[in-house]
Motif scaffolding. Structure first.
Motif, PDB file in Angstrom:
ATOM      1  N   VAL B   2       0.789  -1.214  -0.012  1.00  0.00           N
ATOM      2  CA  VAL B   2       0.075  -0.116   0.155  1.00  0.00           C
ATOM      3  C   VAL B   2       0.881   1.208   0.192  1.00  0.00           C
ATOM      4  O   VAL B   2       2.091   1.372   0.664  1.00  0.00           O
ATOM      5  CB  VAL B   2      -0.938   0.038   1.164  1.00  0.00           C
ATOM      6  CG1 VAL B   2      -1.537   1.259   1.373  1.00  0.00           C
ATOM      7  CG2 VAL B   2      -1.677  -1.230   1.439  1.00  0.00           C
ATOM      8  N   LYS B   3       0.532   2.217  -0.825  1.00  0.00           N
ATOM      9  CA  LYS B   3       1.229   3.300  -0.948  1.00  0.00           C
ATOM     10  C   LYS B   3       0.428   4.747  -0.783  1.00  0.00           C
ATOM     11  O   LYS B   3      -0.348   4.741  -1.369  1.00  0.00           O
ATOM     12  CB  LYS B   3       2.197   3.370  -2.046  1.00  0.00           C
ATOM     13  CG  LYS B   3       2.979   4.492  -2.113  1.00  0.00           C
ATOM     14  CD  LYS B   3       4.279   4.236  -2.988  1.00  0.00           C
ATOM     15  CE  LYS B   3       5.530   4.968  -2.955  1.00  0.00           C
ATOM     16  NZ  LYS B   3       6.450   4.802  -3.810  1.00  0.00           N
ATOM     17  N   VAL B   4       0.537   5.468   0.260  1.00  0.00           N
ATOM     18  CA  VAL B   4       0.106   6.763   0.340  1.00  0.00           C
ATOM     19  C   VAL B   4       1.071   7.812   0.401  1.00  0.00           C
ATOM     20  O   VAL B   4       2.040   7.801   1.159  1.00  0.00           O
ATOM     21  CB  VAL B   4      -0.840   6.884   1.888  1.00  0.00           C
ATOM     22  CG1 VAL B   4      -1.340   8.197   1.928  1.00  0.00           C
ATOM     23  CG2 VAL B   4      -1.855   5.498   1.898  1.00  0.00           C
ATOM     24  N   THR B   5       0.950   8.629  -0.637  1.00  0.00           N
ATOM     25  CA  THR B   5       1.749   9.711  -0.793  1.00  0.00           C
ATOM     26  C   THR B   5       1.312  10.945  -0.773  1.00  0.00           C
ATOM     27  O   THR B   5       0.050  11.134  -1.081  1.00  0.00           O
ATOM     28  CB  THR B   5       2.584   9.563  -2.451  1.00  0.00           C
ATOM     29  OG1 THR B   5       1.277   9.637  -3.459  1.00  0.00           O
ATOM     30  CG2 THR B   5       3.308   8.149  -2.737  1.00  0.00           C
ATOM     31  N   GLN B   6       1.889  11.903  -0.272  1.00  0.00           N
ATOM     32  CA  GLN B   6       1.823  13.092   0.126  1.00  0.00           C
ATOM     33  C   GLN B   6       2.537  14.455  -0.794  1.00  0.00           C
ATOM     34  O   GLN B   6       3.560  14.063  -1.098  1.00  0.00           O
ATOM     35  CB  GLN B   6       1.789  13.846   1.253  1.00  0.00           C
ATOM     36  CG  GLN B   6       0.917  12.825   2.346  1.00  0.00           C
ATOM     37  CD  GLN B   6       0.818  13.104   3.687  1.00  0.00           C
ATOM     38  OE1 GLN B   6       0.747  12.379   4.627  1.00  0.00           O
ATOM     39  NE2 GLN B   6       0.660  14.339   4.135  1.00  0.00           N
ATOM     40  N   SER B   7       1.962  15.349  -1.480  1.00  0.00           N
ATOM     41  CA  SER B   7       2.630  16.120  -2.596  1.00  0.00           C
ATOM     42  C   SER B   7       3.881  16.762  -2.195  1.00  0.00           C
ATOM     43  O   SER B   7       4.666  16.787  -2.898  1.00  0.00           O
ATOM     44  CB  SER B   7       1.577  17.109  -3.017  1.00  0.00           C
ATOM     45  OG  SER B   7       1.095  17.945  -1.901  1.00  0.00           O
ATOM     46  N   SER B   8       4.046  17.160  -0.777  1.00  0.00           N
ATOM     47  CA  SER B   8       5.245  17.761  -0.387  1.00  0.00           C
ATOM     48  C   SER B   8       5.673  17.398   1.028  1.00  0.00           C
ATOM     49  O   SER B   8       4.822  16.788   1.784  1.00  0.00           O
ATOM     50  CB  SER B   8       5.156  19.391  -0.311  1.00  0.00           C
ATOM     51  OG  SER B   8       4.528  19.701  -1.346  1.00  0.00           O
ATOM     52  N   ARG B   9       6.922  16.999   1.143  1.00  0.00           N
ATOM     53  CA  ARG B   9       7.337  16.922   2.766  1.00  0.00           C
ATOM     54  C   ARG B   9       7.167  17.978   3.409  1.00  0.00           C
ATOM     55  O   ARG B   9       7.123  18.103   4.656  1.00  0.00           O
ATOM     56  CB  ARG B   9       8.608  16.055   2.725  1.00  0.00           C
ATOM     57  CG  ARG B   9       8.734  14.599   1.944  1.00  0.00           C
ATOM     58  CD  ARG B   9       7.715  13.632   2.597  1.00  0.00           C
ATOM     59  NE  ARG B   9       7.997  13.570   3.846  1.00  0.00           N
ATOM     60  CZ  ARG B   9       8.775  12.612   4.488  1.00  0.00           C
ATOM     61  NH1 ARG B   9       9.466  12.004   3.602  1.00  0.00           N
ATOM     62  NH2 ARG B   9       9.127  12.559   5.773  1.00  0.00           N
ATOM     63  N   TYR B  10       7.909  19.218   2.996  1.00  0.00           N
ATOM     64  CA  TYR B  10       8.055  20.446   3.639  1.00  0.00           C
ATOM     65  C   TYR B  10       7.337  21.437   2.888  1.00  0.00           C
ATOM     66  O   TYR B  10       7.277  21.627   1.678  1.00  0.00           O
ATOM     67  CB  TYR B  10       9.677  20.720   3.809  1.00  0.00           C
ATOM     68  CG  TYR B  10      10.336  19.795   4.694  1.00  0.00           C
ATOM     69  CD1 TYR B  10      10.875  18.763   4.095  1.00  0.00           C
ATOM     70  CD2 TYR B  10      10.209  19.580   6.085  1.00  0.00           C
ATOM     71  CE1 TYR B  10      11.612  17.630   4.846  1.00  0.00           C
ATOM     72  CE2 TYR B  10      10.931  18.896   6.898  1.00  0.00           C
ATOM     73  CZ  TYR B  10      11.601  17.849   6.044  1.00  0.00           C
ATOM     74  OH  TYR B  10      12.289  16.942   6.861  1.00  0.00           O
TER      75      TYR B  10
END
Lengths: 116, 116
Positions: B2-10
């Motif tokens: 499963v992969k959940v990605t978020q557009s920016s880390r900072y």
């Protein structure tokens, strides 16, 4: 109103020892109690979870003990290792809607350090 | 996996700016969640979504809105960013499954937002 109270805030345990983190809840409608482990720079990951129809669940070195009458549950880490050093969160949810529960209510977290 | 990605880390934004935080999951999960994590406060639920175009307020929705136009994508919107919204934002997703059962929430790595 804090619905899930977690203690201690921080914990230092010697390698090979037993780490114990406690949580207490108020909402008697909660019916799912997971523990999440979080390493720095990472999102939380499910470690182990229990439902209130059992009093204990064990997965490897990790055990949840659940006391429904006292509205308390705890995480025990046996033979604690330096790699277990992380932040641990207890959580709870209730299944109010058909087809899945609502979001989790988290405790404030315990920062665990295992000393070599 | 499963992969959940978020557009920016900072992310660094100015007070009053409109801020978009994006989250994408690749497992065809019906449920998606936004939490914020603050030291000593644990994770707190902002909004969640049962399915496309459906949304529910969590515990701390004030100052936030969400959008779910596609199943795999859940956006958190800060209409007018304020300094008290400086925090770590975590997205999670979950398979809805059958009523009465609970399924694991999978978390993304988080976006650390600073509002100056």
């Amino acid at each position: 109103q804090q619905q899930v109270k977690q203690s201690p805030q921080s914990l230092i345990v010697q390698k090979g020892g037993i780490s114990i983190i406690n949580c207490a809840y108020e909402n008697t409608a909660f019916d799912y109690f997971p523990w999440y482990q979080q390493f720095p720079g990472k999102g939380p990951a499910l470690l182990i979870a229990i439902r209130p129809d059992v009093s204990e669940k064990k997965e490897g070195r990790f055990t949840i003990s659940f006391n429904k009458s006292a509205k308390q549950f705890s995480l025990h880490i046996m033979d604690s290792q330096p790699g277990d050093s992380a932040t641990y969160f207890c959580a709870a949810s209730e299944n109010r809607s058909g087809g899945g529960a609502d979001g989790l209510t988290f405790g404030k977290g315990t920062h665990l350090i295992i000393q070599p | 996996d499963v992969k959940v990605t978020q557009s920016s880390r900072y992310l660094v934004k100015r007070t009053g700016e409109k801020v978009f935080l994006e989250c994408v999951q690749d497992m065809d999960h019906e449920n998606m969640f936004w939490y914020r994590q603050d030291p000593g406060l644990g994770l707190r639920l902002i909004y969640f979504s049962y399915d496309v175009k459906m949304k529910e307020k969590g515990d701390i929705p004030e100052g936030y809105s969400v959008s779910r136009e596609k199943k795999e994508r859940f956006s958190l919107i800060l209409e007018s960013a304020s300094t008290n919204q400086t925090s770590m934002y975590l997205c999670a997703s979950r398979f809805r499954g059958l009523a009465g059962l609970e399924y694991e929430q999978y978390f993304g790595p988080g976006t650390r937002l600073t509002v100056t």
